[in-house]
Structures are given as structure tokens and as C-alpha cells.
Design a protein around this motif. Structure first.
Motif, PDB file in Angstrom:
ATOM      1  N   ALA A  13       0.841  -1.036  -0.098  1.00  0.00           N
ATOM      2  CA  ALA A  13       0.170  -0.106  -0.029  1.00  0.00           C
ATOM      3  C   ALA A  13       0.977   1.050   0.101  1.00  0.00           C
ATOM      4  N   HIS A  14       1.961   1.358   0.729  1.00  0.00           N
ATOM      5  CA  HIS A  14       2.761   2.365   0.898  1.00  0.00           C
ATOM      6  C   HIS A  14       3.701   2.775  -0.432  1.00  0.00           C
ATOM      7  N   LYS A  53      -1.947  15.759   2.059  1.00  0.00           N
ATOM      8  CA  LYS A  53      -2.910  14.625   1.423  1.00  0.00           C
ATOM      9  C   LYS A  53      -2.194  13.138   1.874  1.00  0.00           C
ATOM     10  N   TYR A  54      -1.071  13.193   1.523  1.00  0.00           N
ATOM     11  CA  TYR A  54      -0.250  11.804   1.270  1.00  0.00           C
ATOM     12  C   TYR A  54      -0.011  11.475   2.587  1.00  0.00           C
ATOM     13  N   ALA A  55       0.404  12.603   3.639  1.00  0.00           N
ATOM     14  CA  ALA A  55       0.882  12.391   5.011  1.00  0.00           C
ATOM     15  C   ALA A  55      -0.408  11.580   5.766  1.00  0.00           C
ATOM     16  N   ALA A  59      -0.570   7.838   7.383  1.00  0.00           N
ATOM     17  CA  ALA A  59      -0.547   7.866   9.014  1.00  0.00           C
ATOM     18  C   ALA A  59      -1.948   6.607   8.944  1.00  0.00           C
ATOM     19  N   ASP A  60      -2.711   6.811   8.033  1.00  0.00           N
ATOM     20  CA  ASP A  60      -4.069   5.819   7.935  1.00  0.00           C
ATOM     21  C   ASP A  60      -3.460   4.490   7.732  1.00  0.00           C
ATOM     22  N   ILE A  61      -2.855   4.370   6.782  1.00  0.00           N
ATOM     23  CA  ILE A  61      -2.124   2.977   6.498  1.00  0.00           C
ATOM     24  C   ILE A  61      -1.313   2.248   7.665  1.00  0.00           C
ATOM     25  N   ASP A  62      -0.637   3.300   8.183  1.00  0.00           N
ATOM     26  CA  ASP A  62       0.090   2.594   9.532  1.00  0.00           C
ATOM     27  C   ASP A  62      -0.699   2.077  10.594  1.00  0.00           C
ATOM     28  N   ALA A  73      -7.836   3.272   3.092  1.00  0.00           N
ATOM     29  CA  ALA A  73      -6.785   4.662   3.097  1.00  0.00           C
ATOM     30  C   ALA A  73      -6.240   4.821   1.920  1.00  0.00           C
ATOM     31  N   MET A  74      -6.223   3.724   0.804  1.00  0.00           N
ATOM     32  CA  MET A  74      -5.613   4.024  -0.414  1.00  0.00           C
ATOM     33  C   MET A  74      -6.177   5.094  -1.335  1.00  0.00           C
ATOM     34  N   PRO A  75      -5.257   5.677  -2.317  1.00  0.00           N
ATOM     35  CA  PRO A  75      -5.749   6.576  -3.123  1.00  0.00           C
ATOM     36  C   PRO A  75      -6.741   5.986  -4.003  1.00  0.00           C
ATOM     37  N   GLN A  76      -7.837   6.741  -4.150  1.00  0.00           N
ATOM     38  CA  GLN A  76      -9.000   6.359  -5.082  1.00  0.00           C
ATOM     39  C   GLN A  76      -8.627   6.919  -6.412  1.00  0.00           C
ATOM     40  N   GLU A  77      -9.178   6.021  -7.344  1.00  0.00           N
ATOM     41  CA  GLU A  77      -8.867   6.243  -8.723  1.00  0.00           C
ATOM     42  C   GLU A  77     -10.102   6.616  -9.399  1.00  0.00           C
TER      43      GLU A  77
END
Length: 77
Positions: A13-14, A53-55, A59-62, A73-77
Motif C-alpha cells: 500500500a505504501h 494529503k499523502y501524509a 498515517a491511516d495505512i500505518d 486508506a488507499m488513493p481512489q482512482e
């Protein structure tokens, strides 16, 4: 039974998050690198918003403890 390794899922994910962030940065990279008058300040401001935005996403992924939380938490396309 299928077991999913959340640590590896977070790593994937990162990597996807970093790629998405780099793609968003790309249009502003030339203006920053070339220090184009009138564009560099605006480009840096746009990059600051992208970084924020990506910070948050990082944090959400972590903090995620399930695959569904990682996906959310992943970027939505």
C-alpha cells in the motif's frame, strides 16, 4: 483458510501511495526545478497540499489493522 500478512499488505500500500504521490507531483516538478518566475511559488504551494494529503494517507495505512482499513486508506482512482 487464507491468511493475509498485513505487514506486507501495508508495504504494498505504501509503494502504491508513493507512486500516486509522485504522479501528482510530476506536473509541478518542472516549475520547481527550473525556478520559473511566477510559477515556482504556486507549484510549491500545490506540492504542500499534495504532501499533506499523502501524509494523512500514510498515517491511516500505518494505523490500519485490517485489509479493509488499508484498502479504505488507499488513493481512489
Amino acid at each position: 483458510m487464507i491468511t493475509i500478512n498485513t505487514t506486507k499488505a501495508k508495504t504494498v500500500a505504501h509503494n502504491l501511495r508513493r507512486a500516486a504521490r509522485a504522479a501528482e507531483f510530476q506536473p509541478y516538478d518542472d516549475a520547481i526545478a527550473k525556478q520559473i518566475p511566477g510559477q515556482a511559488d504556486g507549484a510549491e504551494a500545490a506540492r504542500a497540499l499534495i504532501r499533506a494529503k499523502y501524509a494523512t494517507m500514510q498515517a491511516d495505512i500505518d494505523a490500519a489493522s485490517t485489509i479493509d482499513e488499508i484498502k479504505a486508506a488507499m488513493p481512489q482512482e
